[in-house]
Design a protein around this motif. Structure first.
Motif, PDB file in Angstrom:
ATOM      1  N   SER A  32       0.835  -1.200   0.000  1.00 21.14           N
ATOM      2  CA  SER A  32       0.000   0.000   0.000  1.00 21.14           C
ATOM      3  C   SER A  32       0.869   1.249   0.000  1.00 21.14           C
ATOM      4  O   SER A  32       2.091   1.194   0.166  1.00 21.14           O
ATOM      5  CB  SER A  32      -0.910   0.014   1.233  1.00 21.14           C
ATOM      6  N   ALA A  33       0.213   2.399  -0.141  1.00 17.31           N
ATOM      7  CA  ALA A  33       0.928   3.673  -0.163  1.00 17.31           C
ATOM      8  C   ALA A  33       1.485   4.046   1.202  1.00 17.31           C
ATOM      9  O   ALA A  33       2.304   4.962   1.309  1.00 17.31           O
ATOM     10  CB  ALA A  33      -0.007   4.777  -0.663  1.00 17.31           C
ATOM     11  N   ALA A  34       1.059   3.341   2.254  1.00 17.66           N
ATOM     12  CA  ALA A  34       1.512   3.682   3.605  1.00 17.66           C
ATOM     13  C   ALA A  34       2.933   3.221   3.874  1.00 17.66           C
ATOM     14  O   ALA A  34       3.629   3.792   4.725  1.00 17.66           O
ATOM     15  CB  ALA A  34       0.567   3.069   4.639  1.00 17.66           C
ATOM     16  N   PHE A  35       3.396   2.190   3.161  1.00 16.57           N
ATOM     17  CA  PHE A  35       4.702   1.612   3.484  1.00 16.57           C
ATOM     18  C   PHE A  35       5.900   2.388   2.947  1.00 16.57           C
ATOM     19  O   PHE A  35       6.897   2.551   3.662  1.00 16.57           O
ATOM     20  CB  PHE A  35       4.769   0.157   3.013  1.00 16.57           C
ATOM     21  N   PRO A  36       5.900   2.873   1.709  1.00 24.95           N
ATOM     22  CA  PRO A  36       7.110   3.535   1.183  1.00 24.95           C
ATOM     23  C   PRO A  36       7.665   4.660   2.051  1.00 24.95           C
ATOM     24  O   PRO A  36       8.899   4.728   2.233  1.00 24.95           O
ATOM     25  CB  PRO A  36       6.657   4.030  -0.203  1.00 24.95           C
ATOM     26  N   PRO A  37       6.850   5.557   2.638  1.00 21.69           N
ATOM     27  CA  PRO A  37       7.446   6.594   3.484  1.00 21.69           C
ATOM     28  C   PRO A  37       8.174   6.016   4.694  1.00 21.69           C
ATOM     29  O   PRO A  37       9.241   6.505   5.093  1.00 21.69           O
ATOM     30  CB  PRO A  37       6.245   7.443   3.908  1.00 21.69           C
ATOM     31  N   LEU A  38       7.608   4.959   5.265  1.00 21.68           N
ATOM     32  CA  LEU A  38       8.225   4.295   6.424  1.00 21.68           C
ATOM     33  C   LEU A  38       9.558   3.670   6.013  1.00 21.68           C
ATOM     34  O   LEU A  38      10.578   3.776   6.715  1.00 21.68           O
ATOM     35  CB  LEU A  38       7.232   3.248   6.928  1.00 21.68           C
ATOM     36  N   PHE A  39       9.577   3.038   4.839  1.00 26.61           N
ATOM     37  CA  PHE A  39      10.765   2.368   4.311  1.00 26.61           C
ATOM     38  C   PHE A  39      11.864   3.388   4.008  1.00 26.61           C
ATOM     39  O   PHE A  39      13.035   3.206   4.367  1.00 26.61           O
ATOM     40  CB  PHE A  39      10.346   1.610   3.054  1.00 26.61           C
ATOM     41  N   GLU A  40      11.487   4.487   3.362  1.00 31.53           N
ATOM     42  CA  GLU A  40      12.470   5.504   2.995  1.00 31.53           C
ATOM     43  C   GLU A  40      13.037   6.208   4.225  1.00 31.53           C
ATOM     44  O   GLU A  40      14.212   6.578   4.244  1.00 31.53           O
ATOM     45  CB  GLU A  40      11.843   6.511   2.036  1.00 31.53           C
ATOM     46  N   ARG A  41      12.191   6.409   5.233  1.00 31.60           N
ATOM     47  CA  ARG A  41      12.677   7.018   6.479  1.00 31.60           C
ATOM     48  C   ARG A  41      13.797   6.181   7.075  1.00 31.60           C
ATOM     49  O   ARG A  41      14.839   6.703   7.505  1.00 31.60           O
ATOM     50  CB  ARG A  41      11.524   7.143   7.469  1.00 31.60           C
ATOM     51  N   ALA A  42      13.613   4.855   7.110  1.00 31.68           N
ATOM     52  CA  ALA A  42      14.631   3.966   7.685  1.00 31.68           C
ATOM     53  C   ALA A  42      15.913   4.019   6.856  1.00 31.68           C
ATOM     54  O   ALA A  42      17.021   4.148   7.400  1.00 31.68           O
ATOM     55  CB  ALA A  42      14.105   2.540   7.766  1.00 31.68           C
ATOM     56  N   LYS A  43      15.798   3.930   5.535  1.00 31.65           N
ATOM     57  CA  LYS A  43      16.993   3.919   4.689  1.00 31.65           C
ATOM     58  C   LYS A  43      17.730   5.258   4.736  1.00 31.65           C
ATOM     59  O   LYS A  43      18.966   5.290   4.763  1.00 31.65           O
ATOM     60  CB  LYS A  43      16.610   3.560   3.253  1.00 31.65           C
TER      61      LYS A  43
END
Length: 392
Positions: A32-43
């Motif tokens: 979903s669209a909710a995951f990419p921001p969380l993923f990019e924040r970590a990276k």
């Protein structure tokens, strides 16, 4: 009642409550669209912790060992030659992993307690005029012996003879606790895990990949599937990611950066110096052969002849419900290890020192109760911590 004592093993480390809560999130659709921001924040956070100006951060649902495997399988080919030093259990394990994948590993054996042999590496690299060596492996912090190696000096040895080999670094027990400069040191692949300096549960292999390593990926012929960088870079998460841990990694990086990386490294150095002051007061010595090699995340303490370090660790767990690291490999039974990384303070370190004194006294080690505590107290009182944001 369950034990609430902190652990003093060199990983997994104690987990700040705010990071524990960050990992505890409802099930999320990772498509979903909710995951990419969380993923990019970590990276993005990892890039800052690695001091990485270019390249890619890749996160696998695995431990640091998975990161080792990803590093070699994505950049090397069967029969490729690798240069590595064996000077502790984890440098040995990485060598074993390479050999199991059919790589030709030139192993420089060193006494356990020494670091990577930069001068010997320089000689071997200078003699390799045909550039048969495709990668140099360095264990930045040898967790079994409490020894740190000079990664920048290994890069200088490569550069001095214009050697094109990849520089691969195991930073599992150093990254996020000790200074690590991926771009400045010319590191091509940096490997760590979630359960050490990032203060998370085990479950994420974190790999920093330089542009040079990304280019090597295209010609690499070792088999890989689960650990294929190409799939990760194309799809981000080609299989189900560890969503909670990735959210926790973002929170961890935020916490480290809010404290300030220089403050994080200074805190680890100060806590380690207090532990080393205690070791000296006990009349004992670290396994590391010289102060220049002392690790700021773990101290392996050499015990008197006839005292079984692993039995001491078991006794501390049984009698006082406090965990220390046992000796491994060539130093099994000869040392015990105090881990001092991650979520740790001077006050917590004093608890670990005091309990170690009791356990050693119980086992017949001739230590004076309170001697190590007093030495560490004196050090901490005269080398106070900078104000930092408290962990929730």
């Amino acid at each position: 009642m369950s034990s609430q004592n902190p652990v003093f093993i060199p990983g997994p480390t104690n987990i700040p409550e705010s990071i524990r809560r960050a990992c505890d999130i409802p099930t999320m659709d990772h498509r979903s669209a909710a995951f990419p921001p969380l993923f990019e924040r970590a990276k993005t956070g990892v890039r800052k912790v690695l001091k990485m100006d270019e390249g890619e951060v890749i996160l696998f649902p695995a431990s640091g060992t998975g990161g080792w495997e990803a590093a070699i399988t994505n950049t090397l080919s069967p029969g490729g030659k690798v240069l590595a030093a064996q000077h502790g259990m984890f440098s040995l394990k990485w060598i074993d992993l390479c050999q199991r994948h059919g790589l030709d590993v030139e192993v420089v054996k060193c006494p356990w307690g020494e670091g990577a042999p930069v001068d010997r590496f320089a000689e071997i690299l200078a003699a390799d005029t045909g550039h048969e060596i495709k990668a140099v492996l360095v264990t930045h912090n040898e967790t079994a012996t409490g020894v740190v190696s000079d990664v920048a000096a290994v890069r200088a040895a490569l550069d001095a003879v214009n050697h094109p080999a990849l520089l691969m670094v195991d930073g599992v027990s150093s990254i996020a606790s000790m200074d690590f400069r991926m771009t400045e040191w010319g590191v091509d692949l940096a490997v760590t895990g979630s359960q050490k300096g990032f203060m998370l549960p085990v479950g994420l292999a974190v790999v920093g990949v330089s542009p040079k390593a990304l280019a090597a990926m295209e010609g690499a012929k070792l088999s890989r599937c689960f650990f294929d960088f190409r799939d990760m870079l194309k799809l981000g998460t080609p299989y189900t990611p560890a969503v909670g841990l990735i959210n926790g990694l973002g929170a961890s990086c935020d916490m480290l950066l809010a404290e300030g990386l220089d403050n994080v490294f200074a805190r680890h150095r100060r806590i380690a110096e207090g532990v080393r002051a205690a070791v000296a007061a006990w009349g004992l010595r670290p396994c590391a052969v010289s102060p220049a090699l002392y690790s700021d995340t773990v101290t392996a303490i050499v015990l008197p002849e006839g005292v079984d370090g692993n039995a001491l660790v078991r006794h501390a767990a049984d009698a006082y419900h406090v965990a220390y690291g046992a000796g491994l490999g060539e130093v099994a039974g000869k040392v015990f290890r105090i881990g001092h990384l991650g979520m740790l303070t001077d006050v917590m370190a004093l608890l670990g020192i005091a309990t170690a004194e009791m356990a050693m006294a119980d086992m017949g080690v001739p230590v004076t109760l309170g001697s190590g505590v007093a030495a560490a107290q004196d050090y901490y009182r005269t080398n106070k911590a900078a104000p930092v944001q408290a962990a929730a």
